[in-house]
Design a protein around this motif. Sequence first.
Motif, PDB file in Angstrom:
ATOM      1  N   ARG A 184     -77.223  55.223   7.427  1.00 35.24           N
ATOM      2  CA  ARG A 184     -76.387  55.291   6.234  1.00 35.24           C
ATOM      3  C   ARG A 184     -75.176  56.196   6.464  1.00 35.24           C
ATOM      4  N   LEU A 185     -75.460  57.341   7.145  1.00 28.20           N
ATOM      5  CA  LEU A 185     -74.362  58.267   7.414  1.00 28.20           C
ATOM      6  C   LEU A 185     -73.298  57.611   8.285  1.00 28.20           C
ATOM      7  N   GLU A 186     -73.752  56.893   9.302  1.00 29.61           N
ATOM      8  CA  GLU A 186     -72.803  56.223  10.189  1.00 29.61           C
ATOM      9  C   GLU A 186     -72.066  55.094   9.464  1.00 29.61           C
ATOM     10  N   LYS A 187     -72.771  54.426   8.553  1.00 29.27           N
ATOM     11  CA  LYS A 187     -72.193  53.295   7.827  1.00 29.27           C
ATOM     12  C   LYS A 187     -71.115  53.755   6.839  1.00 29.27           C
ATOM     13  N   HIS A 188     -71.387  54.873   6.201  1.00 31.12           N
ATOM     14  CA  HIS A 188     -70.478  55.336   5.150  1.00 31.12           C
ATOM     15  C   HIS A 188     -69.472  56.365   5.653  1.00 31.12           C
ATOM     16  N   GLY A 189     -69.320  56.480   6.982  1.00 32.82           N
ATOM     17  CA  GLY A 189     -68.283  57.316   7.539  1.00 32.82           C
ATOM     18  C   GLY A 189     -68.510  58.811   7.382  1.00 32.82           C
ATOM     19  N   ALA A 190     -69.747  59.243   7.486  1.00 32.40           N
ATOM     20  CA  ALA A 190     -70.035  60.682   7.404  1.00 32.40           C
ATOM     21  C   ALA A 190     -69.411  61.391   8.591  1.00 32.40           C
ATOM     22  N   THR A 191     -69.240  62.683   8.425  1.00 31.38           N
ATOM     23  CA  THR A 191     -68.648  63.466   9.500  1.00 31.38           C
ATOM     24  C   THR A 191     -69.602  63.484  10.705  1.00 31.38           C
ATOM     25  N   ALA A 192     -68.987  63.739  11.860  1.00 28.27           N
ATOM     26  CA  ALA A 192     -69.778  63.791  13.098  1.00 28.27           C
ATOM     27  C   ALA A 192     -70.825  64.895  13.036  1.00 28.27           C
ATOM     28  N   LEU A 193     -70.489  65.979  12.337  1.00 27.19           N
ATOM     29  CA  LEU A 193     -71.440  67.089  12.231  1.00 27.19           C
ATOM     30  C   LEU A 193     -72.662  66.692  11.426  1.00 27.19           C
ATOM     31  N   GLN A 194     -72.461  65.925  10.362  1.00 32.32           N
ATOM     32  CA  GLN A 194     -73.584  65.470   9.539  1.00 32.32           C
ATOM     33  C   GLN A 194     -74.506  64.536  10.348  1.00 32.32           C
ATOM     34  N   VAL A 195     -73.877  63.644  11.100  1.00 30.92           N
ATOM     35  CA  VAL A 195     -74.667  62.709  11.914  1.00 30.92           C
ATOM     36  C   VAL A 195     -75.423  63.461  13.007  1.00 30.92           C
ATOM     37  N   GLU A 196     -74.757  64.435  13.628  1.00 32.41           N
ATOM     38  CA  GLU A 196     -75.389  65.210  14.697  1.00 32.41           C
ATOM     39  C   GLU A 196     -76.575  66.011  14.177  1.00 32.41           C
ATOM     40  N   ASP A 197     -76.415  66.605  12.989  1.00 33.52           N
ATOM     41  CA  ASP A 197     -77.533  67.356  12.383  1.00 33.52           C
ATOM     42  C   ASP A 197     -78.728  66.450  12.112  1.00 33.52           C
ATOM     43  N   ALA A 198     -78.460  65.241  11.643  1.00 31.76           N
ATOM     44  CA  ALA A 198     -79.541  64.285  11.344  1.00 31.76           C
ATOM     45  C   ALA A 198     -80.253  63.861  12.635  1.00 31.76           C
ATOM     46  N   LYS A 199     -79.467  63.698  13.718  1.00 31.66           N
ATOM     47  CA  LYS A 199     -80.075  63.294  14.991  1.00 31.66           C
ATOM     48  C   LYS A 199     -80.919  64.430  15.587  1.00 31.66           C
ATOM     49  N   ARG A 200     -80.442  65.685  15.435  1.00 35.66           N
ATOM     50  CA  ARG A 200     -81.237  66.818  15.900  1.00 35.66           C
ATOM     51  C   ARG A 200     -82.559  66.894  15.140  1.00 35.66           C
ATOM     52  N   GLU A 201     -82.495  66.634  13.845  1.00 37.62           N
ATOM     53  CA  GLU A 201     -83.717  66.614  13.015  1.00 37.62           C
ATOM     54  C   GLU A 201     -84.656  65.516  13.482  1.00 37.62           C
ATOM     55  N   LEU A 202     -84.086  64.344  13.820  1.00 33.49           N
ATOM     56  CA  LEU A 202     -84.897  63.224  14.308  1.00 33.49           C
ATOM     57  C   LEU A 202     -85.567  63.577  15.640  1.00 33.49           C
ATOM     58  N   ASN A 203     -84.803  64.151  16.554  1.00 35.69           N
ATOM     59  CA  ASN A 203     -85.360  64.525  17.861  1.00 35.69           C
ATOM     60  C   ASN A 203     -86.487  65.548  17.728  1.00 35.69           C
ATOM     61  N   SER A 204     -86.320  66.462  16.791  1.00 32.96           N
ATOM     62  CA  SER A 204     -87.363  67.471  16.555  1.00 32.96           C
ATOM     63  C   SER A 204     -88.645  66.809  16.069  1.00 32.96           C
ATOM     64  N   MET A 205     -88.494  65.851  15.170  1.00 32.19           N
ATOM     65  CA  MET A 205     -89.676  65.147  14.654  1.00 32.19           C
ATOM     66  C   MET A 205     -90.325  64.298  15.740  1.00 32.19           C
ATOM     67  N   LEU A 206     -89.517  63.676  16.597  1.00 35.68           N
ATOM     68  CA  LEU A 206     -90.073  62.885  17.701  1.00 35.68           C
ATOM     69  C   LEU A 206     -90.850  63.770  18.671  1.00 35.68           C
ATOM     70  N   GLN A 207     -90.337  64.958  18.927  1.00 38.37           N
ATOM     71  CA  GLN A 207     -91.039  65.900  19.808  1.00 38.37           C
ATOM     72  C   GLN A 207     -92.350  66.360  19.179  1.00 38.37           C
ATOM     73  N   THR A 208     -92.304  66.635  17.863  1.00 37.64           N
ATOM     74  CA  THR A 208     -93.525  67.034  17.153  1.00 37.64           C
ATOM     75  C   THR A 208     -94.565  65.927  17.202  1.00 37.64           C
ATOM     76  N   LEU A 209     -94.117  64.676  17.029  1.00 38.68           N
ATOM     77  CA  LEU A 209     -95.042  63.538  17.089  1.00 38.68           C
ATOM     78  C   LEU A 209     -95.654  63.414  18.479  1.00 38.68           C
ATOM     79  N   ASN A 210     -94.825  63.611  19.509  1.00 39.37           N
ATOM     80  CA  ASN A 210     -95.320  63.527  20.886  1.00 39.37           C
ATOM     81  C   ASN A 210     -96.367  64.606  21.154  1.00 39.37           C
ATOM     82  N   GLU A 211     -96.104  65.830  20.695  1.00 43.19           N
ATOM     83  CA  GLU A 211     -97.065  66.924  20.854  1.00 43.19           C
ATOM     84  C   GLU A 211     -98.350  66.629  20.091  1.00 43.19           C
ATOM     85  N   ASN A 212     -98.216  66.027  18.920  1.00 42.65           N
ATOM     86  CA  ASN A 212     -99.381  65.670  18.110  1.00 42.65           C
ATOM     87  C   ASN A 212    -100.255  64.663  18.854  1.00 42.65           C
ATOM     88  N   GLU A 213     -99.633  63.616  19.382  1.00 43.83           N
ATOM     89  CA  GLU A 213    -100.384  62.569  20.087  1.00 43.83           C
ATOM     90  C   GLU A 213    -101.003  63.119  21.372  1.00 43.83           C
TER      91      GLU A 213
END
Length: 282
Positions: A184-213
């Motif tokens: 949505r952020l990419e679609k609606h032209g959000a700033t690069a900083l907003q998109v980068e923050d969302a991706k960092r949050e995603l990577n953190s969750m992916l790492q947590t999921l990997n550690e969980n598994e």
Amino acid sequence: MTFNSKVFVPLTICALIGIGLSEIELVSPGRGFVDGKNNTLQIKSHSTGNVKEIYVSSGSEVKDGDPLIAFDNHDVIYKSQSLMKNGNNLQSQLERTELDICATRLLMDTLENEDEKLIESVIDGCEASDKVKHDFVGVIKSYQWKAKDYFAYKKDISALVTAKKEEAKMIRDSINITKSKIRRLEKHGATALQVEDAKRELNSMLQTLNENESGVTKLQIDVNSKKSAIFNELSERLVRMTDKLYDIHDEMALNSNELALAKLKIDRSTIHSPIDGVVLSL
């Protein structure tokens, strides 16, 4: 023509000390082995040793089966008693080993089939005397405790794995939500900083999921390792006890043969007359 059956027992002083010099002759033209030269039947001792008792004297009448002379057989009697005692000990060892093998197999079946209910009935599932079971119960209980400890550990880990899987489900839901947010952020032209923050949050969750598994996998491996350790210990015990069982059978066979030989020597320590007759002289 009629002949009287007679028994001749030539015993010298030396013969009373070393029975190898003694000999009993039975004179009977009608029965027994007849020597063509003097019509005598010679009976030689199957035993060696000192004369213990002489049951006949010159002129004594004897019947078929009457004792004539006995040798000292205390050493053979003592050996036979020792062999009988050893036989009883081997029988006890045999019962204990058979119980050990039976109980070990049942415990292995309990672990393999994951049937905790069978643990308490292991000792009752094997045939043995109450005394043998009583003497062996300590060993059984030690393995029962290990099996119970495994099942308790497995339950705790199972509960922890369930909680981690529920946590993983929530993390996956959050990951999906975050991915949608990034789109949505990419679609609606959000700033690069907003998109980068969302991706960092995603990577953190992916790492947590990997550690969980990875944590779930590790817990499952720990459970299997604990089970394998107990199972391998029981397997090694089963091999040792099976080898011991074969050794006991061999020892029992050898002891039985020696006991039969000792009894035969005891039976042969007394010479009996094989015919009716009269003792000629001593």
